[in-house]
Design an enzyme around this catalytic site. Structure first.
Site, mmCIF file in Angstrom:
data_model
loop_
_atom_site.group_PDB
_atom_site.id
_atom_site.type_symbol
_atom_site.label_atom_id
_atom_site.label_comp_id
_atom_site.label_asym_id
_atom_site.label_seq_id
_atom_site.Cartn_x
_atom_site.Cartn_y
_atom_site.Cartn_z
ATOM 1 N N SER A 1 12.785 4.795 73.093
ATOM 2 C CA SER A 1 12.142 5.107 74.363
ATOM 3 C C SER A 1 13.072 4.663 75.477
ATOM 4 O O SER A 1 13.521 3.520 75.508
ATOM 5 C CB SER A 1 10.810 4.354 74.442
ATOM 6 O OG SER A 1 10.289 4.464 75.741
ATOM 7 N N LYS B 1 14.291 8.895 81.012
ATOM 8 C CA LYS B 1 14.734 10.245 80.672
ATOM 9 C C LYS B 1 15.608 10.859 81.763
ATOM 10 O O LYS B 1 16.578 11.544 81.486
ATOM 11 C CB LYS B 1 13.521 11.166 80.453
ATOM 12 C CG LYS B 1 12.551 10.633 79.425
ATOM 13 C CD LYS B 1 13.183 10.542 78.061
ATOM 14 C CE LYS B 1 12.216 10.060 77.024
ATOM 15 N NZ LYS B 1 11.601 8.794 77.357
ATOM 16 N N TYR C 1 3.543 7.015 78.736
ATOM 17 C CA TYR C 1 2.751 7.402 77.582
ATOM 18 C C TYR C 1 3.388 6.908 76.285
ATOM 19 O O TYR C 1 2.708 6.384 75.420
ATOM 20 C CB TYR C 1 2.532 8.926 77.516
ATOM 21 C CG TYR C 1 1.702 9.266 76.318
ATOM 22 C CD1 TYR C 1 0.336 8.930 76.306
ATOM 23 C CD2 TYR C 1 2.272 9.794 75.156
ATOM 24 C CE1 TYR C 1 -0.422 9.137 75.186
ATOM 25 C CE2 TYR C 1 1.501 10.000 74.031
ATOM 26 C CZ TYR C 1 0.160 9.678 74.055
ATOM 27 O OH TYR C 1 -0.581 9.870 72.936
ATOM 28 N N GLU C 2 4.717 7.076 76.206
ATOM 29 C CA GLU C 2 5.416 6.569 75.029
ATOM 30 C C GLU C 2 5.104 5.106 74.812
ATOM 31 O O GLU C 2 4.807 4.660 73.712
ATOM 32 C CB GLU C 2 6.938 6.684 75.219
ATOM 33 C CG GLU C 2 7.461 8.088 75.146
ATOM 34 C CD GLU C 2 8.937 8.165 75.557
ATOM 35 O OE1 GLU C 2 9.396 9.248 75.836
ATOM 36 O OE2 GLU C 2 9.600 7.099 75.590
ATOM 37 N N LEU C 3 5.183 4.408 75.940
ATOM 38 C CA LEU C 3 5.007 2.967 75.872
ATOM 39 C C LEU C 3 3.601 2.628 75.420
ATOM 40 O O LEU C 3 3.381 1.808 74.507
ATOM 41 C CB LEU C 3 5.276 2.388 77.257
ATOM 42 C CG LEU C 3 5.502 0.890 77.305
ATOM 43 C CD1 LEU C 3 6.668 0.533 76.405
ATOM 44 C CD2 LEU C 3 5.796 0.472 78.728
#
Ligand SMILES: *[C@@H]1O[C@H](CO)[C@@H](O)[C@H](O)[C@H]1NC(C)=O
Ligand SMILES: *[C@@H]1O[C@H](CO)[C@@H](O)[C@H](O)[C@H]1NC(C)=O
Ligand SMILES: *[C@@H]1O[C@H](CO)[C@@H](O)[C@H](O)[C@H]1NC(C)=O
Ligand SMILES: *[C@@H]1O[C@H](CO)[C@@H](O)[C@H](O)[C@H]1NC(C)=O
Ligand SMILES: *[C@@H]1O[C@H](CO)[C@@H](O)[C@H](O)[C@H]1NC(C)=O
Ligand SMILES: *[C@@H]1O[C@H](CO)[C@@H](O)[C@H](O)[C@H]1NC(C)=O
Ligand SMILES: *[C@@H]1O[C@H](CO)[C@@H](O)[C@H](O)[C@H]1NC(C)=O
Length: 540
Positions: free
Chosen positions: A379, A382, A453-455
């Site tokens: 992660s 980006k 969201y990944e987190l």
């Protein structure tokens, strides 16, 4: 017996008191500066009521016989039978006569100088001998003649004041160390002047005459540990009477063993008037003959005998060993604990290397059975802006190059592995579920909506489902972590790795070792260069 003793005692007391008050002694010594008196002792035939004339005379070499009257000297007072001096001085020395009717009495008075260095005159002392343990009394309570004039009395022993509360009369059971000169100083007032009179007693204490049963001190049988060739002293001491004997019974042995010597006897008088005697037996260069033999010491009085025995034993080697073993044991224990501490330091310092070595050696592989596809989901930020270009490059280039090509892991990198077109949120969630670790490349600008969201998904997996472990890589030093979700801060510190561009580049650097250590154990061989594209293919 008792009835007969009482009148005798009374008689003695009466005699003493009269003899102290009237002056019987023909030769008298007085100390200059002290009040002094001469008192004629009335005999029983003389009665005070007989009208007689009393006269006092003094004679000295130069003046012959001179009658004394109250006017002859301001220091002299006459009361019938008594001649008083307030005080007596050196030139009062001479012969004094008392005349009453046809009776005369003569005294010779010698006035001596006051001793400047002592509180008493040696010629004036009265000697008293007291037996030990008997009552010792210094008669300071009252002056036999000046009684009522005495205001205060002090008692000195060897000219040092004895502190007594009020009553200076001294009474105790005599001990040897009570001997000495006791001086009573009576202070008295006469015509408004202060005088003092001293009485000094030379007290001698003599030992008790009753004999004790002599005793040897210490146990009756003594075991003495010795070493051959060394010397030993056997001490024998006893409490005994003056004439008792203490000796070692070695007569027979002395011929055979010239290494045994009886030392001289040492005697010390005790405060009880008895003796403390000790005699030592010295055995030099101890040999076998001296061992296991009873050396007896005896004390003997006329009627009693006491013996104690000493026996020499070789200090057993067995006795010795525990000492030896004990010291050795301690040394070994210290060495072992030292080694353990060193080992622990090594283990703590190199735990990562050791764990990696173990993994390699055991060929452990956690990845075979969990059915997951990826070893780690990466992660990262980006957006590729110029200011975070390095970070982006680290995530998408350096990380896969090292972890995948060198260490044989399989990473999931969003830009590379996510198939376009699917719902991003679902896709990320399932990719994280498919990964064994979540690597977060953390920088100041990391927290953006896109990674949130990944987190959150990863944290849920990690903390709630406990299916994934998080590895935090601090790419740029971050002092303030408040922007991170609270739960991320619960990560153990060893799960936070710090990237240092200058030091971390080599595959052997601590950074990569630590990272591999946090990655799942895997036996897979590093991918070959030609298989570089494989993940892309297999994924698609
Ligand atoms: C003898 O006695 C007289 C009178 O008491 C006195 O003045 C004198 O000093 C005395 N002399 C000596 C040597 O004591
Ligand atoms: C004293 O002496 C006188 C004479 O000198 C004599 O008459 C008298 O009896 C004597 N008194 C006594 C008690 O001896
Ligand atoms: C006191 O008594 C001791 C023992 O009796 C004696 O040796 C000493 O001379 C005496 N001292 C005096 C000053 O009389
Ligand atoms: C005796 O001594 C006390 C103090 O100890 C003092 O008050 C008193 O006046 C003295 N007596 C005489 C008669 O001086
Ligand atoms: C006793 O009297 C003498 C002479 O008056 C004096 O020198 C001495 O100091 C007095 N002693 C004490 C203890 O006061
Ligand atoms: C005897 O006494 C001497 C000296 O007082 C001491 O050094 C020695 O150890 C003693 N010996 C024994 C066996 O107690
Ligand atoms: C020492 O005393 C013991 C008993 O107390 C006795 O048996 C032994 O014979 C004595 N030894 C000597 C050498 O007197």
């Amino acid at each position: 017996m008792h009835c007969g003793q009482l009148p005798l005692t009374l008689l003695v007391l009466m005699f003493i008191s009269t003899s102290e008050t009237c002056t019987l002694r023909p030769h008298i010594t007085a100390v200059e500066g002290e009040p002094f008196y001469l008192k004629y002792c009335l005999s029983s035939s003389e009665h005070e009521n007989e009208p007689t004339t009393i006269k006092w005379y003094k004679s000295n070499e130069s003046h012959g016989l001179v009658e004394l009257s109250s006017s002859s000297s301001p220091r002299i007072t006459l009361h019938d039978y008594v001649l008083e001096f307030w005080p007596v001085e050196l030139d009062d020395s001479g012969y004094y006569f008392f005349q009453m009717g046809n009776d005369t009495h003569e005294w010779r008075l010698n006035v001596i100088r006051r001793n400047k260095h002592s509180c008493f005159a040696e010629k004036q002392v009265i000697s008293i001998t007291v037996e030990v343990k008997r009552a010792l009394q210094i008669p300071c309570g009252e002056h036999s003649y000046y009684k009522k004039l005495v205001n205060r009395t002090l008692l000195y022993k060897n000219c040092e004041k004895i502190e007594k509360n009020k009553n200076p009369s001294f009474r105790k059971n005599a001990e040897l160390n009570d001997r000495g000169y006791y001086t009573c100083i009576f202070f008295l007032y006469h015509n408004g002047k202060l005088f003092n009179v001293t009485n000094t007693f030379n007290i001698t204490i003599v030992g008790g005459y009753s004999n004790i049963i002599p005793v040897l001190l210490g146990p009756k049988l003594n075991h003495i540990g010795v070493e051959l060739g060394k010397d030993v002293q056997l001490n024998c001491s006893a409490l005994l009477n003056e004439k008792d004997l203490i000796y070692w019974n070695i007569q027979k042995e002395n011929g055979e063993n010239p290494n045994v010597h009886e030392e001289k006897e040492i005697r010390i008088k005790t405060s009880e008037g008895k003796w403390h005697a000790s005699k030592t037996l010295r055995i030099e260069n101890i040999n076998e003959i001296n061992l296991n033999f009873l050396y007896n010491c005896t004390v003997a009085s006329e009627g009693d005998i006491d013996t104690k025995s000493f026996i020499l034993l070789k200090k057993a080697e067995l006795d010795d060993i525990p000492d030896h073993v004990f010291t050795r044991g301690i040394i070994i224990a210290i060495l072992i604990s030292g080694a353990v501490v060193c080992l622990m330091i090594v283990v703590v310092t190199y735990r990562v290397d050791l764990a990696l070595f173990c993994r390699h050696f055991m060929r452990r592989d956690e990845t075979l059975t969990d059915g997951k596809t990826y070893d780690a989901f990466v992660s990262y930020l980006k957006e590729c802006h110029p200011e975070n270009g390095e970070e982006h490059a680290f995530a998408v280039e350096i990380l896969p190059r090292v972890l995948e090509k060198h260490f044989g892991y399989k990473l999931c990198i969003y830009e590379r592995d996510v198939v376009p077109g699917r719902a991003v949120v679902d896709e990320i969630h399932s990719l994280i579920e498919q990964s064994r670790r979540l690597i977060i490349v953390l920088s100041k600008s990391y927290m953006s909506n896109e990674v949130r969201y990944e987190l959150e998904s990863g944290l849920h997996e990690a903390l709630v489902e406990r299916k994934i472990k998080i590895i935090l890589i601090e790419f740029t030093p971050i002092s303030d972590l408040t922007f991170l979700p609270q739960s991320l801060k619960l990560l153990k510190s060893h799960r936070v790795l710090k990237w240092k561009a200058d030091k971390s580049l080599s595959y052997n650097s601590r950074f990569w070792k630590n990272l591999v250590y946090l990655m799942p154990a895997k036996t897979a061989k590093p991918w070959r260069d030609e298989s570089e594209v494989l993940p892309m293919l297999s994924q698609s």
